[in-house]
Design a protein around this motif. Structure first.
Motif, short mmCIF file in Angstrom:
data_model
loop_
_atom_site.label_atom_id
_atom_site.label_comp_id
_atom_site.label_asym_id
_atom_site.label_seq_id
_atom_site.Cartn_x
_atom_site.Cartn_y
_atom_site.Cartn_z
N ILE A 169 0.84 -1.20 0.00
CA ILE A 169 0.00 0.00 0.00
C ILE A 169 0.87 1.25 0.00
O ILE A 169 0.57 2.23 -0.69
CB ILE A 169 -0.95 0.01 1.23
CG1 ILE A 169 -1.65 -1.35 1.38
CG2 ILE A 169 -1.97 1.13 1.09
CD1 ILE A 169 -2.35 -1.83 0.15
N MET A 192 2.22 1.92 -3.32
CA MET A 192 1.20 2.42 -4.23
C MET A 192 1.19 3.96 -4.23
O MET A 192 0.94 4.59 -5.26
CB MET A 192 -0.19 1.92 -3.81
CG MET A 192 -0.46 0.48 -4.12
SD MET A 192 -2.15 0.06 -3.59
CE MET A 192 -2.24 -1.65 -4.08
N LEU A 227 -0.91 5.99 -6.93
CA LEU A 227 -2.34 5.96 -6.65
C LEU A 227 -2.99 7.32 -6.92
O LEU A 227 -4.13 7.41 -7.36
CB LEU A 227 -2.56 5.56 -5.18
CG LEU A 227 -3.92 4.99 -4.79
CD1 LEU A 227 -4.11 3.62 -5.38
CD2 LEU A 227 -4.04 4.93 -3.27
N GLY A 243 3.19 -2.85 -5.52
CA GLY A 243 2.73 -1.52 -5.16
C GLY A 243 2.92 -0.52 -6.29
O GLY A 243 2.00 0.25 -6.62
N GLY A 285 -0.56 0.33 -8.00
CA GLY A 285 -1.02 1.61 -7.48
C GLY A 285 -1.74 2.47 -8.51
O GLY A 285 -2.88 2.90 -8.29
N GLY A 305 -5.62 3.34 -8.48
CA GLY A 305 -5.96 4.76 -8.44
C GLY A 305 -6.85 5.17 -9.59
O GLY A 305 -7.79 5.96 -9.41
N VAL A 311 -6.70 4.11 0.38
CA VAL A 311 -5.47 4.00 1.15
C VAL A 311 -5.77 3.92 2.64
O VAL A 311 -5.17 3.11 3.37
CB VAL A 311 -4.54 5.20 0.87
CG1 VAL A 311 -3.39 5.25 1.88
CG2 VAL A 311 -3.97 5.11 -0.53
N THR A 363 0.51 2.31 -14.88
CA THR A 363 0.78 0.91 -14.55
C THR A 363 1.89 0.36 -15.41
O THR A 363 2.79 -0.35 -14.94
CB THR A 363 -0.50 0.07 -14.72
OG1 THR A 363 -1.49 0.50 -13.77
CG2 THR A 363 -0.21 -1.41 -14.49
#
Length: 572
Positions: free
Chosen positions: A27, A30, A34, A151, A155, A159, A174, A250
């Motif tokens: 997390i 990310m 994100l 991550g 992320g 997002g 988050v 990504t």
């Protein structure tokens, strides 16, 4: 080989404590990705300019930078677990507040609080995973690297999906995920011992008086300036919605993760740290110049951003390793000093880029970013001698492994059997098997314990202290002495690159005219060996004497190109 062998421990067979922190790492990694897909939506929904939205990065990163100066001091007083928990709790609170905010100023302020939590978390997460791992640290590092890859890659995708529903989605997402990680950390991570020596809050600032650390820090500041200019402003000329931006970043994140974990160490081993960094900074400058020149063509910007992931992944890993090499201070202090400078660069860049874009046009911040990448080259060159001296202290390895004697030295010209072992549960049986080989050949025995510093992306952590490594060698020597076999010992301290350690060990064996070098089966597994090199393979290729695989249940097996290939194809 005629008898079964112990299986290589799966990197994913870890205690719940490691899994809890690894989930939190996913997390955390990310983080920026994100938020990136929702930047245009934020500007539109809150009637804010891109320069105002860019302050989400500035407030977050500047607070992270300042907090990096004190996290070592905090952790040395309250312990790693409490520091980790405090960081997670702060992230949960401020991510939720950012999601609930109705103004851009409110989000910017809450992102600053998030930055404080981020600093507390990232400064201790790798150390906690290493300390909590079972069956050697290699599996824990692979798990940490997996968390990093997931991550960074997932992320932006998450997002984009949450941002397509509402710009508030990534913030609340988050908060919920970090709350789960916080509960798991409280439940499963045991209390870890505090360091024997407390860190001074002034230590990171004082460390910057060392030229090598200051040079690498300024280089990182300039690099992060260009990097966060791209992250903060590239989404706007792409002219994509949140979902599409998520897919673009990504692709970028997959390349960052792959080149950081797998390819950076191999490039470093082939060409050396400084040459790769020079080429990498030139590549980043070229990519940013392409974005600036093609800022009115979305396809050009999209392709250039994705390609930049290659250079960013390499740069993040090699810069951290270079800092560990040139810094004469303790590694946690060096990491804090370096983190302060690099995050300051990342925090100032979006603000300055926003002011420039408002005053001129959108291409100017990207041209400035290209310039900072290129300016980092002469800064690195000014410290090239220091970095090269560190790298060549023992013959030109990419990251300098050093040998420290424990007990008496090997008498000159005695032709010992040298056995190399790490910090794992099979070390004693490997040493004992090597002792039998030395006894059978009427040779003295030298035990070399490989002490490893793990480097993952922009984090570094010692897997054991120097005292623990010396104690491990002493335990081997005492056990052998009780059996009537006198031996000598060495600690081989290596940062990141196992293959470099293998080549240094081969040179040492040549210097002491070793009769043979003995190793056991690696407990690290093929994925870890691909990522940061295999000590055994490098040793077998570089050694001038015989290299043998020792096993308590089998006769020693000489390692050659063919037997190494056979071993790789044989299940452990």
């Amino acid at each position: 080989m005629s008898t079964p062998h112990p299986r290589t421990a799966s990197p994913f067979r870890q205690p719940k404590a490691v899994w809890a922190v690894a989930f939190a790492c996913v997390i955390s990694f990310m983080g920026i990705g994100l938020v990136d897909p929702i930047l245009p939506a934020l500007a539109q929904s809150l009637h804010a300019s891109p320069s105002q939205v860019s302050l989400l990065f500035s407030s977050y990163l500047i607070v992270t930078a300042v907090a990096m100066l004190i996290v070592g001091w905090v952790s040395s007083r309250i312990g790693a677990k409490r520091t980790l928990v405090a960081g997670l709790a702060i992230i949960v609170v401020f991510a939720a507040l950012a999601g609930a905010s109705g103004s851009i100023d409110g989000i910017v302020g809450f992102r600053a609080g998030w930055g404080l939590g981020n600093a507390l978390f990232i400064a201790t997460s790798l150390a906690v995973i290493v300390a909590s791992a079972s069956g050697g640290f290699g599996g824990a590092i692979i798990l940490y690297e997996t968390a990093l890859g997931l991550g960074i890659a997932v992320g932006p995708l998450l997002g984009g999906e949450l941002g397509a529903i509402s710009w508030r989605g990534p913030f609340f997402g988050v908060a919920v995920l970090m709350a789960i990680a916080l509960v798991a950390t409280l439940a499963f991570v045991p209390s870890l011992p505090k360091p024997e020596r407390r860190t001074s809050p002034l230590a990171p600032i004082a460390a910057l008086r060392h030229r090598g650390l200051l040079t690498m820090g300024i280089m990182a500041l300039l690099y992060n300036w260009g990097f966060f200019t791209m992250l903060g402003y590239a989404p706007y000329p792409m002219e994509l919605d949140a979902h599409q931006l998520g897919l673009v970043f990504t692709g970028w994140g997959l390349l960052v993760a792959a080149f950081s974990v797998f390819f950076a160490p191999r490039l470093q081993a082939r060409f050396g740290t400084a040459p790769v960094l020079y080429a990498n900074l030139v590549g980043l400058g070229a990519v940013m110049a392409v974005i600036a020149a093609g800022v009115d063509t979305p396809t050009v910007v999209i392709v250039a951003v994705i390609v930049s992931g290659i250079f960013i992944g390499v740069n993040n890993t090699l810069t951290t390793q270079a800092v560990m090499v040139v810094s004469p201070v303790e590694r946690p202090v060096a990491s804090s000093s370096y983190g302060f400078l690099r995050f300051i660069g990342g925090g100032l860049a979006p603000y300055v880029a926003g002011r420039l874009a408002d005053a001129t046009d959108l291409s100017v911040p990207f041209y400035l970013g290209a310039g900072t990448f290129l300016l980092a080259i002469p800064v690195l060159a000014s410290g090239h001698r220091l970095l090269r001296e560190a790298e060549t202290r023992l013959g030109g390895e990419p990251v300098v492994p050093t040998l420290t004697p424990v007990g008496r030295r090997v008498p000159a010209g005695t032709g010992p059997v040298v056995v190399a072992v790490g910090n794992h549960e099979r070390a004693a049986t490997i040493v004992d098997a090597a002792a039998r080989l030395a006894r059978d050949t009427a040779s003295p025995l030298e035990v070399v314990h490989v002490q490893q510093t793990a480097v993952v992306e922009e984090q570094a952590a010692d897997t054991e202290t120097a005292e623990e490594a010396r104690a491990a060698v002493t335990a081997h020597l005492d056990r052998l002495a009780a059996q009537g076999f006198a031996a000598t010992g060495q600690v081989l301290d290596s940062v990141g690159d196992h293959a470099a350690a293998g080549r240094v060990l081969a040179r040492h064996a040549a210097e002491v005219h070793a009769r043979a070098i003995a190793v056991g089966r690696s407990p690290r597994g093929p994925l870890a060996q691909f990522a940061d090199g295999s000590l055994t393979t490098a040793l077998a290729h570089a050694a001038t004497c015989t290299v043998v695989l020792v096993d308590p249940a089998d006769a020693p097996l000489q390692l050659t190109a063919s037997t190494l290939a056979e071993l790789r194809d044989t299940p452990a």
